[in-house]
Motif scaffolding. Structure first.
Motif, short mmCIF file in Angstrom:
data_model
loop_
_atom_site.label_atom_id
_atom_site.label_comp_id
_atom_site.label_asym_id
_atom_site.label_seq_id
_atom_site.Cartn_x
_atom_site.Cartn_y
_atom_site.Cartn_z
N GLY A 1 0.80 -1.22 0.00
CA GLY A 1 0.00 0.00 0.00
C GLY A 1 0.83 1.26 0.00
O GLY A 1 0.44 2.28 -0.59
N LEU A 2 1.99 1.23 0.67
CA LEU A 2 2.87 2.40 0.64
C LEU A 2 3.35 2.70 -0.77
O LEU A 2 3.47 3.87 -1.17
N VAL A 3 3.61 1.63 -1.53
CA VAL A 3 4.08 1.81 -2.91
C VAL A 3 2.95 2.27 -3.83
O VAL A 3 3.14 3.15 -4.67
N THR A 4 1.75 1.68 -3.66
CA THR A 4 0.64 2.03 -4.56
C THR A 4 0.02 3.38 -4.22
O THR A 4 -0.45 4.08 -5.12
N SER A 5 0.01 3.75 -2.95
CA SER A 5 -0.63 5.02 -2.56
C SER A 5 0.32 6.21 -2.69
O SER A 5 -0.13 7.36 -2.68
N GLY B 1 12.11 3.16 -3.32
CA GLY B 1 13.04 2.33 -2.57
C GLY B 1 13.39 2.95 -1.22
O GLY B 1 13.46 2.26 -0.20
N LEU B 2 13.60 4.27 -1.22
CA LEU B 2 13.92 4.96 0.04
C LEU B 2 12.71 4.97 0.97
O LEU B 2 12.85 4.83 2.19
N VAL B 3 11.53 5.12 0.41
CA VAL B 3 10.30 5.07 1.20
C VAL B 3 10.17 3.72 1.89
O VAL B 3 9.88 3.62 3.10
N ALA B 4 10.39 2.66 1.11
CA ALA B 4 10.33 1.32 1.70
C ALA B 4 11.39 1.15 2.78
O ALA B 4 11.14 0.52 3.82
N ALA B 5 12.58 1.71 2.55
CA ALA B 5 13.65 1.57 3.54
C ALA B 5 13.31 2.27 4.85
O ALA B 5 13.53 1.74 5.93
N VAL B 6 12.74 3.48 4.77
CA VAL B 6 12.36 4.21 5.99
C VAL B 6 11.31 3.42 6.77
O VAL B 6 11.37 3.31 8.00
#
Length: 731
Positions: free
Chosen positions: A385-389, A430-435
């Motif tokens: 959801g973080l990636v799609t939103s 990628g950075l969003v997923a890492a955080v």
């Protein structure tokens, strides 16, 4: 002309195109190598847990606890065994005492037939320790060495394990471990030894969630590199359309290009994983390093991963090209993306709601059926959801920001983001997923108990003093005193004193022994009562009391403070014949033993997970930002041609990176902590929770942002080189 020949002619016809394909292959290689190494590590943790938990006797084959080992002689089909920790210079040794019949058919993992009484098998690491020190410090505790424990009975090359042979009557049903080892208390009759891949379902769930957390940045990296040079490739495909190629033919060429490139990268990644496995095996996790064979992935799995990466990459490339609407004039003008639909935030909301609902019901005492899998599903939905939103939220924020922005760089950046919210957010995904993952790991590790032995002091029990908690009966008091006197004559031992149970609290010592131990003795007292906290490093609370008529409770052995004397004292206690309730240990070792839970042993994995996620995110950001510049070099070059300075171009790049990251930065942190709390509290029905992380978390966040800034700054040279006036004029 065949599709592959045409693909080679069209997509690899010049040096720039070949560099782009090499970059795609390198990115896929990195992704596949990491994927295989992580897969191997996931399997390795399970297999080595199985090799180490065979010492949990209560989980063996047909386990039965034995109260009188002397009367329960082992048969050919069963053995009697006890498992206790031992200590040597701050390290913990797992000791298994086994009593077996001469015709026993029960195999001991890594040993085979149980050793004869008076002999032992040691792990290679322990055997090296025994050989490197005098026998009265370590080796004499176990008897005569009969062999070395094999791989099948050891979690790691660093494992310290000893299997000793003994007589059934010498096994002590009153003796057990401390802290996490309390479940091992006593003597067990087992028909076989067997371990478990995971201590329980909860830890298996945590392992799955950890695997998802690491794999998401890896998959994002693979997705980013397969889009390198998308604009340049679209130009070439438009040329094919202009000379008569059908949309399907163009899609087939794109699929062939991506398939061959990803296949080469996947093979290189598989080879890299095999070459790097000896290095990865040296990383200490939990119980120590891995055996190299632990990280070896089965050939079928390697083939499946390679085939899967190639198939997915090829299918995605074909689908993207077929639906890109590339016509004869398809690249004459940049096309805006379709506005992202608000429906894309549904997975994020659904995952958050699911995890919260499952956790609250569990904390309130009414856990749902299959709570583990529901938490995994919720975590997966939040991660996706973080990636799609992200594009939706980025579009909304850019739309609002565009109204108030004034500078040239801001106007260009905000309008670019509004026209291409997916491409813009993809650069920082990628950075969003890492955080998010770093926040999950950092919050989850705070559930681990963080305590240690209290500090030394002139009035405190010295950390070099050996404590031997006794299991003797009142009738055995004289024998225990005699045995303690033998220990007192050990070189390096200054005092050996026995304390008796006090009827209410603490331990009773003779006043003379208390004085020799350095305790304050009230005037005229023959015996003193010492509060139990003293033996854990607390202040000495001493009061006069009557002579004890209770069983001996503890044997205190003070030494001259050297490590050799401490170990000689420990060995002397173990050889004295005194009945022990707990293995002889210092208070520091007892405190450390209480922390040896599965959660504590694998807490170090969080740091490794944070490091992997951070590095992958920085690479993804650098690649995607560079790709975005190359895709827009014509537009940016025209702006440079009209007089826009390089500094403005840099500010545009920074703004396009900063806004999508700032949009979801706080959201990622909040959801990371929420997900960690849901997993920890949901799996333990509220018995565990999370707290505020230590400074390492903030250092990890700072490192992520610094790497991101470095990755973006590294693209400035590419932007400057590809938007020079001479390059634009040439085109």
């Amino acid at each position: 002309m065949s599709v592959f020949s045409l693909a080679r002619l069209v997509t690899a016809g010049d040096r720039g195109a070949r560099i782009r394909l090499a970059g795609m292959a390198a990115g896929v290689a990195v992704g596949v190598a990491l994927l295989l190494l992580l897969w191997g590590a996931y399997d390795a943790l399970a297999s080595r847990a199985e090799r180490s938990t065979w010492t949990t006797l209560s989980a063996g084959v047909s386990p039965q606890q034995v109260s009188d080992p002397a009367a329960a002689a082992p048969s050919d089909d069963t053995v009697l065994a006890s498992s206790t920790p031992d200590y040597f210079m701050g390290r913990t040794i797992t000791r298994i005492d086994v009593a077996a019949s001469p015709g026993s058919t029960v195999a001991v993992p890594g040993v085979g037939r149980a050793p004869l009484a008076g002999t032992y098998y040691a792990s290679p690491a322990l055997a090296a320790l025994i050989d490197a020190h005098p026998a009265d410090e370590l080796g004499a505790r176990y008897g005569t060495r009969a062999g070395v424990i094999g791989h099948a009975g050891l979690a790691s090359p660093d494992s310290l394990v000893v299997v000793t042979g003994t007589a059934a009557g010498d096994l002590n049903p009153s003796r057990g471990g401390s802290g996490a080892d309390e479940s091992q208390f006593g003597v067990w009759s087992v028909a076989g030894f067997g371990g478990a891949a995971y201590p329980n379902v909860a830890y298996r769930t945590v392992a799955i969630i950890g695997a998802i957390a690491i794999l998401l940045p890896v998959l994002i990296l693979v997705g980013v590199v397969t889009r390198l040079g998308a604009a340049e490739r679209a130009e070439r495909f438009a040329t094919l359309r202009l000379i008569g190629a059908t949309p399907r033919r163009v899609a087939d060429i794109a699929a062939a290009e991506t398939g061959v490139t990803s296949l080469a990268g996947a093979f290189a990644g598989a080879l890299s994983a095999w070459l790097l496995s000896p290095i990865a095996a040296r990383i200490e996790v939990g119980d120590g390093r891995f055996f190299r064979t632990d990280l070896t992935v089965a050939p079928f799995t390697v083939i499946a991963v390679v085939a899967g990466v190639v198939a997915v990459s090829t299918a995605v490339a074909w689908w993207r090209t077929a639906h890109a609407g590339i016509g004869p004039l398809g690249v004459s003008r940049e096309q805006s993306e379709r506005r992202p639909a608000a429906f894309a935030v549904v997975p994020l909301i659904a995952g958050t709601t699911l995890m919260l609902g499952v956790t609250l019901t569990s904390v309130l005492g009414s856990p749902l059926y299959g709570v583990e899998m529901l938490l995994v599903l919720g975590f997966l939905l939040i991660s996706l959801g973080l990636v799609t939103s992200g594009p939706v939220l980025t579009y909304w924020v850019a739309h609002l920001a565009a109204r108030g922005v004034r500078g040239t760089a801001g106007v260009i950046a905000m309008n670019r983001i509004r026209q291409h919210p997916r491409a813009t957010f993809r650069a920082v995904s990628g950075l969003v997923a890492a955080v998010f993952m770093v926040s999950v790991f950092a919050a989850a590790v705070t559930t681990v108990t963080a305590q240690s032995a209290q500090a030394d002091g002139s009035d405190r029990l010295a950390k070099s003093t050996v404590l031997a908690y006794l299991a003797t009966r009142p009738t055995e008091a004289d024998a225990a005193i005699t045995q303690a006197s033998r220990v007192a004559h050990t070189p390096g031992v200054t005092v050996a004193a026995i304390g008796h149970h006090h009827p209410e609290e603490g331990v009773v010592f003779a006043a003379s022994d208390a004085a020799r131990l350095g305790l304050p003795v009230p005037a005229g007292a023959d015996h003193v009562q010492v509060a139990s906290d003293y033996f854990e490093g607390g202040p000495p609370v001493v009061s006069a009391t009557a002579a004890p008529d209770t069983a001996p409770a503890i044997l205190l052995i003070a030494t001259d403070g050297t490590a050799s004397s401490t170990e000689r004292a420990r060995t002397a206690v173990l050889r004295s014949g005194v009945r022990l309730a707990l293995p002889p240990a210092t208070r520091t070792e007892l405190a450390a033993s209480a922390l040896q839970t599965t959660a504590n042993r694998y807490a170090g994995l969080t740091g490794l997970g944070m490091l992997v996620a951070t590095i992958i995110s920085a690479v993804s950001l650098a690649v995607s930002t560079t790709a975005a510049i190359l895709d827009r070099k014509r537009v940016l070059g025209l702006l440079r041609l009209t007089g826009m300075p390089v500094s403005t171009l840099r500010r545009v790049i920074l703004a396009e990176t900063a806004l999508p990251l700032a949009t979801v930065f706080a959201l990622c942190i909040g959801l990371g902590f929420l997900a960690a709390w849901c997993v920890v509290a949901g799996l333990t029905e509220g018995r565990r929770t999370v707290s505020w992380p230590d400074r390492s978390y903030f250092l990890a966040l700072a490192a992520s942002l610094l790497l991101a800034a470095a990755a973006v700054a590294g693209t400035f040279r590419t932007a400057h080189k590809n938007t020079e006036i001479s390059v634009t004029r040439y085109e």
